[in-house]
Design a protein around this motif. Structure first.
Motif, PDB file in Angstrom:
ATOM      1  N   PRO A  31     -34.446  29.083  -7.555  1.00 46.11           N
ATOM      2  CA  PRO A  31     -33.172  28.363  -7.417  1.00 46.11           C
ATOM      3  C   PRO A  31     -32.491  28.789  -6.115  1.00 46.11           C
ATOM      4  O   PRO A  31     -31.923  29.877  -6.028  1.00 46.11           O
ATOM      5  CB  PRO A  31     -32.376  28.826  -8.642  1.00 46.11           C
ATOM      6  N   LEU A  32     -32.564  27.951  -5.101  1.00 43.91           N
ATOM      7  CA  LEU A  32     -32.027  28.313  -3.787  1.00 43.91           C
ATOM      8  C   LEU A  32     -30.594  27.785  -3.688  1.00 43.91           C
ATOM      9  O   LEU A  32     -30.373  26.578  -3.618  1.00 43.91           O
ATOM     10  CB  LEU A  32     -32.906  27.731  -2.680  1.00 43.91           C
ATOM     11  N   ARG A  33     -29.640  28.720  -3.713  1.00 45.09           N
ATOM     12  CA  ARG A  33     -28.227  28.352  -3.719  1.00 45.09           C
ATOM     13  C   ARG A  33     -27.666  28.339  -2.296  1.00 45.09           C
ATOM     14  O   ARG A  33     -27.910  29.273  -1.520  1.00 45.09           O
ATOM     15  CB  ARG A  33     -27.434  29.329  -4.589  1.00 45.09           C
ATOM     16  N   VAL A  34     -26.896  27.291  -2.013  1.00 44.10           N
ATOM     17  CA  VAL A  34     -26.257  27.149  -0.705  1.00 44.10           C
ATOM     18  C   VAL A  34     -24.772  26.927  -0.937  1.00 44.10           C
ATOM     19  O   VAL A  34     -24.376  25.984  -1.629  1.00 44.10           O
ATOM     20  CB  VAL A  34     -26.852  25.963   0.078  1.00 44.10           C
ATOM     21  N   VAL A  46     -37.558  21.497   2.729  1.00 47.01           N
ATOM     22  CA  VAL A  46     -38.570  22.303   2.042  1.00 47.01           C
ATOM     23  C   VAL A  46     -39.861  21.507   1.881  1.00 47.01           C
ATOM     24  O   VAL A  46     -40.964  22.007   2.133  1.00 47.01           O
ATOM     25  CB  VAL A  46     -38.041  22.763   0.662  1.00 47.01           C
ATOM     26  N   VAL A  47     -39.734  20.238   1.502  1.00 45.57           N
ATOM     27  CA  VAL A  47     -40.923  19.391   1.313  1.00 45.57           C
ATOM     28  C   VAL A  47     -41.645  19.181   2.640  1.00 45.57           C
ATOM     29  O   VAL A  47     -42.883  19.056   2.667  1.00 45.57           O
ATOM     30  CB  VAL A  47     -40.514  18.047   0.674  1.00 45.57           C
ATOM     31  N   ASP A  48     -40.904  19.172   3.738  1.00 43.90           N
ATOM     32  CA  ASP A  48     -41.527  19.003   5.055  1.00 43.90           C
ATOM     33  C   ASP A  48     -42.559  20.095   5.336  1.00 43.90           C
ATOM     34  O   ASP A  48     -43.585  19.847   5.982  1.00 43.90           O
ATOM     35  CB  ASP A  48     -40.460  19.022   6.153  1.00 43.90           C
ATOM     36  N   ILE A  49     -42.293  21.324   4.884  1.00 40.27           N
ATOM     37  CA  ILE A  49     -43.240  22.414   5.173  1.00 40.27           C
ATOM     38  C   ILE A  49     -44.192  22.675   4.008  1.00 40.27           C
ATOM     39  O   ILE A  49     -45.253  23.265   4.198  1.00 40.27           O
ATOM     40  CB  ILE A  49     -42.493  23.706   5.560  1.00 40.27           C
ATOM     41  N   PHE A  50     -43.801  22.232   2.815  1.00 39.65           N
ATOM     42  CA  PHE A  50     -44.675  22.394   1.640  1.00 39.65           C
ATOM     43  C   PHE A  50     -44.756  21.049   0.904  1.00 39.65           C
ATOM     44  O   PHE A  50     -44.061  20.834  -0.092  1.00 39.65           O
ATOM     45  CB  PHE A  50     -44.133  23.478   0.692  1.00 39.65           C
ATOM     46  N   PRO A  51     -45.574  20.107   1.394  1.00 39.11           N
ATOM     47  CA  PRO A  51     -45.610  18.752   0.823  1.00 39.11           C
ATOM     48  C   PRO A  51     -45.956  18.714  -0.665  1.00 39.11           C
ATOM     49  O   PRO A  51     -45.556  17.784  -1.368  1.00 39.11           O
ATOM     50  CB  PRO A  51     -46.698  18.058   1.656  1.00 39.11           C
ATOM     51  N   ASP A 109     -33.266  25.314   8.961  1.00 41.52           N
ATOM     52  CA  ASP A 109     -34.169  26.369   9.451  1.00 41.52           C
ATOM     53  C   ASP A 109     -34.144  27.582   8.525  1.00 41.52           C
ATOM     54  O   ASP A 109     -35.183  28.186   8.230  1.00 41.52           O
ATOM     55  CB  ASP A 109     -33.756  26.784  10.867  1.00 41.52           C
ATOM     56  N   ALA A 110     -32.940  27.931   8.065  1.00 48.82           N
ATOM     57  CA  ALA A 110     -32.809  29.108   7.203  1.00 48.82           C
ATOM     58  C   ALA A 110     -33.475  28.872   5.847  1.00 48.82           C
ATOM     59  O   ALA A 110     -34.151  29.760   5.313  1.00 48.82           O
ATOM     60  CB  ALA A 110     -31.332  29.451   7.010  1.00 48.82           C
ATOM     61  N   VAL A 111     -33.287  27.688   5.274  1.00 44.45           N
ATOM     62  CA  VAL A 111     -33.916  27.355   3.999  1.00 44.45           C
ATOM     63  C   VAL A 111     -35.438  27.389   4.130  1.00 44.45           C
ATOM     64  O   VAL A 111     -36.147  27.923   3.259  1.00 44.45           O
ATOM     65  CB  VAL A 111     -33.430  25.970   3.509  1.00 44.45           C
ATOM     66  N   LEU A 132     -26.271  17.592   0.820  1.00 50.25           N
ATOM     67  CA  LEU A 132     -26.908  18.866   1.165  1.00 50.25           C
ATOM     68  C   LEU A 132     -28.146  19.104   0.313  1.00 50.25           C
ATOM     69  O   LEU A 132     -29.195  19.529   0.820  1.00 50.25           O
ATOM     70  CB  LEU A 132     -25.907  20.011   0.945  1.00 50.25           C
ATOM     71  N   ASN A 133     -28.036  18.841  -0.994  1.00 50.74           N
ATOM     72  CA  ASN A 133     -29.189  19.000  -1.884  1.00 50.74           C
ATOM     73  C   ASN A 133     -30.373  18.181  -1.370  1.00 50.74           C
ATOM     74  O   ASN A 133     -31.508  18.675  -1.320  1.00 50.74           O
ATOM     75  CB  ASN A 133     -28.831  18.552  -3.305  1.00 50.74           C
ATOM     76  N   GLN A 134     -30.117  16.942  -1.004  1.00 55.51           N
ATOM     77  CA  GLN A 134     -31.190  16.055  -0.564  1.00 55.51           C
ATOM     78  C   GLN A 134     -31.742  16.471   0.798  1.00 55.51           C
ATOM     79  O   GLN A 134     -32.958  16.552   0.997  1.00 55.51           O
ATOM     80  CB  GLN A 134     -30.667  14.621  -0.502  1.00 55.51           C
TER      81      GLN A 134
END
Length: 403
Positions: free
Chosen positions: A149-152, A132-137, A90-92, A124-126
């Motif tokens: 670059p989204l770091r977690v 992200v792809v779910d909301i921006f295909p 959700d946060a990503v 986690l990467n996958q």
């Protein structure tokens, strides 16, 4: 976005081997000093990076101050999330909705220091990439140099997310290379010299020569204001005002015009060296640029330097004027430096100064002066003032101008 932490990366400190710990501790002290207006911030300096726990402090006020501290390569404001896979997804997604405009590439960069967490770094990467792809295909993942670059980072206490990396000031933490006395006039060059010295870890104290009534209160305030422009890199700087009127009057009365500047600079250097000794400094710094004026020819430098064995560092010696001006504009000292308040060197500048002064002549002329007595009286009249950094609002405005 409300950030909970700022993660700081060290850069050059990683090369310091066994001395690394002392460099990191000095950096932590400098950060603490620069952020003294925010007592709620907790600083944890680890071997590889530093973590600033904001505890409610406004990151918009903290970031401009942090960006000017030498020893920091870059830093990333982060948000704190509970270590739960769904909450991480959700946060990503919330972050990407805020920053993605439809054109950028992205990459999830996961790091797991808590190895008891249910997903590995690759998982986690996958998982988060798929979120992200779910909301921006149509979004494109890019493994090398992505736009976002989204770091977690999964730690023991929580998960931390960041997507922004802000460039730091680089260099070494101020104080790791010892103390130097900066001969600060009111011109363009000496503040730039001070800036470069601090970037290599030198703690500076500003030594300014004043000759009232020939030099004005505005000229003195200008020198203090220039010092204030340098304080964000360390938090505070000691400003030392040296009374110089008597010495310049004696030089003008007893010395031929062509040698006024040479002997004036020799007296300044003698006094600065005595102040260095009293203040436990190691070096003298100045803004001399080779060949720029009569006192900055090699022959003049040799004649002036004769009065001390203390190392004299000239950070801008091989730069031309346009290069120095460019840095002065970058550190916001240029507009102050060109204000028309003359310092004691320009007030007593002879019409035809010697560019190749002879040492035998210098020694002959100085015999006419009560040098030791004048130095003693000048040292007894020193005035010291601690110059602090600009206000938070001013720094935020300056930082915005650089973006």
């Amino acid at each position: 976005m409300k950030y909970s932490e700022i993660m700081v990366r060290y850069g050059e400190l990683s090369t310091k081997g066994k001395n690394r710990k002392s460099f990191i501790m000095q950096l932590a002290q400098n950060v603490r000093q620069a952020l003294s207006d925010f007592p709620e911030i907790k600083i944890h300096a680890d071997r590889d990076r530093m973590h600033l726990l904001l505890n409610g402090a406004d990151s918009a006020l903290v970031i401009p101050k942090l960006a000017k501290i030498f020893g920091i390569q870059n830093f990333s404001p982060s948000i704190r999330i509970e270590k739960d896979v769904q909450k991480l997804k959700d946060a990503v997604q919330a972050i990407m909705k805020e920053v993605y405009t439809g054109k950028e590439t992205f990459k999830i960069i996961a790091k797991r220091s808590d190895h008891d967490f249910e997903l590995t770094s690759n998982e986690l990467n996958q998982t988060l990439g798929n979120a992200v792809v779910d909301i921006f295909p149509d979004i494109e993942a890019q493994m090398r140099k992505p736009d976002i670059p989204l770091r977690v980072e999964i730690r023991r206490d929580a998960a931390y997310l960041s997507y922004e990396t802000i460039k730091g000031a680089g260099g070494l933490p101020v104080g790791t290379s010892g103390k130097g006395m900066l001969m600060l006039s009111g011109g363009i060059d000496s503040p730039v010299a001070g800036y470069f010295a601090m970037k290599r870890g030198v703690e500076i104290e500003a030594v300014h020569f004043a000759s009232p009534p020939y030099t004005s209160e505005q000229a003195l305030q200008k020198a203090k204001d220039l010092t204030a422009k340098l304080t964000p890199y360390v938090g505070k700087i000691e400003f030392i005002e040296v009374p110089f009127t008597e010495i310049q009057e004696e030089i003008k009365k007893n010395i031929p015009q062509g040698y006024w500047m040479t002997i004036t600079r020799r007296m300044m250097l003698r006094l600065t060296d005595e102040i260095r000794r009293l203040r436990h400094g190691l070096i003298i710094l100045n803004g001399e640029s080779l060949g720029q004026v009569a006192s900055q020819t090699l022959q003049s430098m040799v004649a002036i330097n004769e009065v001390t064995n203390t190392p004299i560092i000239r950070p801008v010696a091989t730069m031309d004027k346009l290069e120095i001006i460019e840095v002065a504009e970058q550190i916001d000292t240029f507009e102050l430096s060109v204000q028309p308040f003359e310092d004691c060197c320009t007030i007593f500048a002879p019409p035809q100064p010697k560019t190749r002064p002879r040492l035998d002549k210098v020694h002959q002329y100085e015999e006419r002066l009560p040098i030791e007595e004048m130095i003693e009286r000048a040292l007894s009249g020193l005035k010291m003032e601690t110059i602090h950094t600009a206000t938070e609002a001013e720094q935020v405005e300056e930082f915005a101008d650089l973006l």
